[in-house]
Design an enzyme around this catalytic site. Sequence first.
Site, PDB file in Angstrom:
ATOM      1  N   GLU A  26      32.251  35.218  56.825  1.00 43.39           N
ATOM      2  CA  GLU A  26      31.499  36.263  56.128  1.00 43.39           C
ATOM      3  C   GLU A  26      30.197  36.572  56.859  1.00 43.39           C
ATOM      4  OE1 GLU A  26      28.990  35.233  52.793  1.00 43.39           O
ATOM      5  OE2 GLU A  26      30.007  33.300  52.658  1.00 43.39           O
ATOM      6  N   VAL A 107      32.042  36.995  49.953  1.00 42.25           N
ATOM      7  CA  VAL A 107      33.303  36.245  49.982  1.00 42.25           C
ATOM      8  C   VAL A 107      34.466  37.144  49.585  1.00 42.25           C
ATOM      9  CG1 VAL A 107      34.600  34.386  48.858  1.00 42.25           C
ATOM     10  CG2 VAL A 107      32.252  33.987  49.619  1.00 42.25           C
ATOM     11  N   ASP A 136      28.607  36.363  33.275  1.00 40.26           N
ATOM     12  CA  ASP A 136      28.569  37.167  34.493  1.00 40.26           C
ATOM     13  C   ASP A 136      29.473  36.457  35.485  1.00 40.26           C
ATOM     14  OD1 ASP A 136      28.026  38.797  36.621  1.00 40.26           O
ATOM     15  OD2 ASP A 136      25.987  38.082  36.937  1.00 40.26           O
ATOM     16  N   ASP A 140      34.437  37.277  43.404  1.00 35.57           N
ATOM     17  CA  ASP A 140      35.193  36.345  44.259  1.00 35.57           C
ATOM     18  C   ASP A 140      36.444  35.843  43.552  1.00 35.57           C
ATOM     19  OD1 ASP A 140      32.989  36.627  45.889  1.00 35.57           O
ATOM     20  OD2 ASP A 140      32.344  34.540  45.745  1.00 35.57           O
ATOM     21  N   LYS A 157      28.674  27.048  43.997  1.00 32.05           N
ATOM     22  CA  LYS A 157      27.260  26.694  43.951  1.00 32.05           C
ATOM     23  C   LYS A 157      26.942  26.022  42.624  1.00 32.05           C
ATOM     24  CE  LYS A 157      26.011  30.413  47.095  1.00 32.05           C
ATOM     25  NZ  LYS A 157      27.362  30.936  47.322  1.00 32.05           N
TER      26      LYS A 157
END
Length: 301
Positions: A26, A107, A136, A140, A157
């Site tokens: 990416e 991504v 939210d 991806d 994450k």
Amino acid sequence: MTDLHIRVGPEVAEAQRAGRPVVALESTIVAHGLPRPENLRVAREIEEAVRAAGAVPATIGMIDGELLVGLDDAQLTRLATADGVAKLSVRDLPVAAAAAVDGATTVAATSAVAVAAGIRVFATGGLGGVHREAYDESNDLITLARTPITVVCAGVKSILDVGATLERLETLGVPVLGYGTRRFPGFYITDAGFDLDWSVETPEQVAAVMAAQRAQGVHIGGLVVANPLPLAEQLDPELHDRTLAEGLTRLRSEGITGKAVTPFLLAHFHAATEGASLAVNIRIILRNADLAARIAVAAAT
């Protein structure tokens, strides 16, 4: 090769003609994910890590509205150093093309463009997912559900709702393989606290899963390979938990929501850990680039 305004660079095109393994990368991490000037240096190191493991890197991005698969060094430098580079998810691609902008692919967008260009392995740092507190969800996840690509990452994450993200991946039919582990990693930390149903130990085993997925043809979607950092290389868990709690408190007090949440929290981690989280981030993507290349080599044999 040109198809639907996607141009494949000469190194990648030659590799594909020769049947050599290729790994998609990416460009969002280059334009938006790392501070200058480290971003360009690290971008080059990521590509070198792929080459060192026997594959050809294909960093994906947009220059003047044209999607490029396999940025050359001048194009990579442009995205790393220019101001106003757009952050492009899948829905943004046609609009950005019509506007002839420079853009860095997320991504989701990188996955979609890679598959359109015939690439089936992708290395990134961490997936997007379901955010904490307010609903939210990163694009991806739904993109992986319908895009046949293998994504090597360090989980999602840890600023996200990891449990909810794993539930969504299950609902969407996206398999998750722990690489050398039965525990899901949390990006900065080795163990995010959730079990995995499946694990593999070698690139060849991942390649076998990829081949079985294609042969069955039951569900044409992605595959997540969760590659945790070794314990000695993770961010100190106590520092991580304290920094995350402080960041979430600031989010609420400052009313930050939506797309602004992730960059805000990542910047908070960088500042609060005095750069330790950045060093971990760089280790993550270099390790994932190496593993993705070894998987691509195994899948090509």
